[in-house]
Design a protein around this motif. Structure first.
Motif, PDB file in Angstrom:
ATOM      1  N   ALA A  15      52.505  48.757   5.073  1.00 62.10           N
ATOM      2  CA  ALA A  15      51.567  49.310   3.871  1.00 62.10           C
ATOM      3  C   ALA A  15      51.994  47.608   3.525  1.00 62.10           C
ATOM      4  N   ARG A  16      53.378  46.963   4.238  1.00 65.01           N
ATOM      5  CA  ARG A  16      53.695  45.612   3.830  1.00 65.01           C
ATOM      6  C   ARG A  16      52.588  44.082   4.353  1.00 65.01           C
ATOM      7  N   PHE A  17      52.258  43.912   5.485  1.00 68.62           N
ATOM      8  CA  PHE A  17      51.492  43.086   5.938  1.00 68.62           C
ATOM      9  C   PHE A  17      50.157  44.046   6.029  1.00 68.62           C
ATOM     10  N   VAL A 198      56.773  49.163  -3.209  1.00 70.20           N
ATOM     11  CA  VAL A 198      57.485  47.820  -1.942  1.00 70.20           C
ATOM     12  C   VAL A 198      56.450  46.802  -2.129  1.00 70.20           C
ATOM     13  N   SER A 199      56.364  45.233  -2.285  1.00 70.01           N
ATOM     14  CA  SER A 199      55.378  44.220  -2.555  1.00 70.01           C
ATOM     15  C   SER A 199      54.988  43.886  -1.055  1.00 70.01           C
ATOM     16  N   LYS A 200      53.562  44.144  -1.412  1.00 76.47           N
ATOM     17  CA  LYS A 200      53.465  43.253  -0.119  1.00 76.47           C
ATOM     18  C   LYS A 200      53.294  42.314   0.330  1.00 76.47           C
ATOM     19  N   ARG A 201      53.272  41.360   1.902  1.00 72.97           N
ATOM     20  CA  ARG A 201      53.936  40.330   1.833  1.00 72.97           C
ATOM     21  C   ARG A 201      52.630  39.491   2.991  1.00 72.97           C
ATOM     22  N   ASP A 226      45.421  37.301  -2.420  1.00 74.80           N
ATOM     23  CA  ASP A 226      45.363  37.387  -3.708  1.00 74.80           C
ATOM     24  C   ASP A 226      44.835  38.371  -4.127  1.00 74.80           C
ATOM     25  N   ALA A 227      43.355  38.576  -3.280  1.00 75.28           N
ATOM     26  CA  ALA A 227      42.469  39.171  -3.711  1.00 75.28           C
ATOM     27  C   ALA A 227      42.864  40.403  -3.380  1.00 75.28           C
ATOM     28  N   ASP A 228      43.584  40.676  -2.075  1.00 70.43           N
ATOM     29  CA  ASP A 228      44.836  42.304  -2.019  1.00 70.43           C
ATOM     30  C   ASP A 228      45.527  42.790  -3.062  1.00 70.43           C
ATOM     31  N   ARG A 229      46.037  41.110  -2.856  1.00 64.76           N
ATOM     32  CA  ARG A 229      46.762  42.036  -3.958  1.00 64.76           C
ATOM     33  C   ARG A 229      47.003  42.285  -5.672  1.00 64.76           C
ATOM     34  N   ALA A 230      45.917  41.526  -6.209  1.00 67.02           N
ATOM     35  CA  ALA A 230      45.152  42.056  -7.713  1.00 67.02           C
ATOM     36  C   ALA A 230      44.808  42.514  -7.847  1.00 67.02           C
ATOM     37  N   LEU A 231      43.964  43.026  -6.422  1.00 71.71           N
ATOM     38  CA  LEU A 231      43.398  44.941  -6.270  1.00 71.71           C
ATOM     39  C   LEU A 231      44.265  46.014  -5.864  1.00 71.71           C
ATOM     40  N   THR A 232      45.247  45.922  -5.282  1.00 72.60           N
ATOM     41  CA  THR A 232      46.375  47.038  -4.664  1.00 72.60           C
ATOM     42  C   THR A 232      47.647  46.710  -6.116  1.00 72.60           C
ATOM     43  N   GLN A 233      48.456  45.513  -6.279  1.00 74.15           N
ATOM     44  CA  GLN A 233      49.343  45.591  -6.856  1.00 74.15           C
ATOM     45  C   GLN A 233      49.678  44.518  -7.958  1.00 74.15           C
ATOM     46  N   LEU A 240      53.436  32.131 -18.782  1.00 72.81           N
ATOM     47  CA  LEU A 240      52.297  30.946 -19.623  1.00 72.81           C
ATOM     48  C   LEU A 240      51.476  31.160 -20.309  1.00 72.81           C
ATOM     49  N   THR A 241      50.826  32.130 -21.072  1.00 68.94           N
ATOM     50  CA  THR A 241      49.275  32.645 -21.368  1.00 68.94           C
ATOM     51  C   THR A 241      49.981  31.735 -22.672  1.00 68.94           C
ATOM     52  N   ASP A 242      50.760  31.188 -23.698  1.00 70.66           N
ATOM     53  CA  ASP A 242      50.323  29.775 -24.821  1.00 70.66           C
ATOM     54  C   ASP A 242      49.796  28.709 -24.331  1.00 70.66           C
ATOM     55  N   SER A 243      50.496  28.395 -23.225  1.00 67.41           N
ATOM     56  CA  SER A 243      49.987  26.754 -22.645  1.00 67.41           C
ATOM     57  C   SER A 243      48.410  27.166 -21.371  1.00 67.41           C
ATOM     58  N   LEU A 244      48.367  27.750 -21.019  1.00 75.38           N
ATOM     59  CA  LEU A 244      47.502  28.477 -19.714  1.00 75.38           C
ATOM     60  C   LEU A 244      46.667  29.309 -19.924  1.00 75.38           C
ATOM     61  N   GLY A 245      46.739  29.677 -20.896  1.00 80.83           N
ATOM     62  CA  GLY A 245      45.524  30.904 -20.719  1.00 80.83           C
ATOM     63  C   GLY A 245      44.920  32.542 -20.031  1.00 80.83           C
ATOM     64  N   HIS A 246      44.739  33.117 -20.426  1.00 81.47           N
ATOM     65  CA  HIS A 246      44.526  34.383 -19.708  1.00 81.47           C
ATOM     66  C   HIS A 246      43.601  33.864 -18.877  1.00 81.47           C
ATOM     67  N   SER A 247      43.767  34.088 -17.322  1.00 84.12           N
ATOM     68  CA  SER A 247      43.021  33.929 -15.664  1.00 84.12           C
ATOM     69  C   SER A 247      42.348  35.364 -15.754  1.00 84.12           C
ATOM     70  N   ASP A 248      41.140  35.860 -15.397  1.00 85.80           N
ATOM     71  CA  ASP A 248      40.516  37.070 -14.449  1.00 85.80           C
ATOM     72  C   ASP A 248      40.779  37.003 -13.538  1.00 85.80           C
ATOM     73  N   THR A 249      41.193  36.458 -13.151  1.00 85.32           N
ATOM     74  CA  THR A 249      41.482  36.248 -11.805  1.00 85.32           C
ATOM     75  C   THR A 249      43.285  36.028 -10.794  1.00 85.32           C
ATOM     76  N   TYR A 250      44.127  36.261 -11.890  1.00 88.12           N
ATOM     77  CA  TYR A 250      45.307  36.384 -11.563  1.00 88.12           C
ATOM     78  C   TYR A 250      46.139  37.181 -10.679  1.00 88.12           C
ATOM     79  N   SER A 251      46.923  36.389  -9.530  1.00 87.92           N
ATOM     80  CA  SER A 251      47.247  37.623  -8.295  1.00 87.92           C
ATOM     81  C   SER A 251      49.102  36.045  -8.540  1.00 87.92           C
ATOM     82  N   TRP A 252      48.960  36.513  -7.143  1.00 87.06           N
ATOM     83  CA  TRP A 252      50.709  36.296  -5.833  1.00 87.06           C
ATOM     84  C   TRP A 252      50.268  34.697  -6.334  1.00 87.06           C
TER      85      TRP A 252
END
Length: 280
Positions: A15-17, A198-201, A226-233, A240-252
């Motif tokens: 579950a972790r790795f 439990v956070s994935k590592r 990143d892809a796994d974290r974005a999907l599962t966690q 920092l959305t005010d300065s960097l905006g919203h990301s459609d691929t935001y992850s770890w």
């Protein structure tokens, strides 16, 4: 060592790795190892105090952990007076959940005792440089980790509070810390209100090396992670959305880059020097 009777270690590591090692039948394990593999930081606690004898036992166990050259350069301060606890909560106002922690400890690095020994024995302190601070940091970190491991093993949960260093000078004054003693991190301790996630590592191939450091595949490995974290966690909130905006691929990786994309603790070096340390 024998196999533990708690959760299956293989499942916990899977579950972790993404590249968890296979736990062979002959591999010795224990309930403690399973508890460590299942560790998760907790920010929601029951309104139930930690009994003082339990707290004292955990502190003693934590301070039994390794220490550089037997120097024992760490201290634990338990905040028990309501006004002192509230003042610390106010100082870490960006961490609103801290107010709900039934017990708050502050782990400190302490190079003061060592220097007092030199005064008492009339032996010059010949190592007044960065390593004096660094050793105390390591001692405090080891003790904090040992406390968390011990607490987890008996059903308590914890969460470190690094934000005490955002206001290191004020926290130092609150706790009456003399020169050469500094707050390393706070620690919230209590009985969990719910099972923390439990956070994935990162893959072990990124963080475990053989003979030499290797980051040849780091970019690809982080992208897959990143892809796994974005999907599962996925993150509930972007920084920092005010300065960097919203990301459609935001992850770890995006979150961690944004976290250190704005100034923080710019005056911590000044505080450490004011406590008497030379950082050369």
């Amino acid at each position: 060592m024998t196999r533990g009777t708690g959760p299956d270690l293989q499942s916990l590591l899977n579950a972790r790795f993404g590249d968890a090692p296979r736990i062979a039948d002959e591999t010795p394990t224990s309930d403690l190892i399973c508890s460590m593999a299942a560790h998760a930081s907790c920010r929601k606690f029951l309104d139930k105090p930690v009994p003082q004898p339990v707290l004292e036992m955990l502190c003693a166990t934590a301070l039994a952990s390794p220490t550089k050259s037997d120097l024992q350069q760490r201290d634990i301060i338990a905040l028990q007076a309501p006004d002192v606890k509230q003042r610390l909560v106010d100082l870490v106002a960006g961490q609103a959940w801290v107010a709900g922690a039934p017990t708050i400890l502050v782990f400190c690095g302490n190079n003061r005792r060592q220097r007092l020994l030199h005064d008492w024995k009339e032996i010059p302190f010949a190592n007044d440089h960065l390593d004096a601070f660094f050793n105390a940091v390591g001692d405090a970190a080891i003790a904090l980790g040992a406390f968390v491991t011990a607490a987890d093993s008996i059903g308590l949960r914890c969460c470190p509070i690094s934000a005490v260093r955002n206001e290191a000078d004020a926290v130092s004054k609150l706790l009456g810390l003399p020169n050469y003693v500094f707050p390393f991190a706070g620690l919230a301790v209590g009985y969990p209100a719910q099972a923390p996630e439990v956070s994935k590592r990162l893959p072990l191939k990124v963080t475990c090396h053989v003979d030499r450091y290797n980051e040849a595949s780091l970019l690809d490995e982080v992208a897959d992670y990143d892809a796994d974290r974005a999907l599962t966690q996925p993150y509930e909130k972007q920084r920092l959305t005010d300065s960097l905006g919203h990301s459609d691929t935001y992850s770890w990786s995006e979150d961690k880059a944004r976290q250190y994309g704005e100034p923080e603790r710019n005056d911590f070096g000044r505080f450490v020097r004011a406590q008497g340390f030379k950082l050369d």
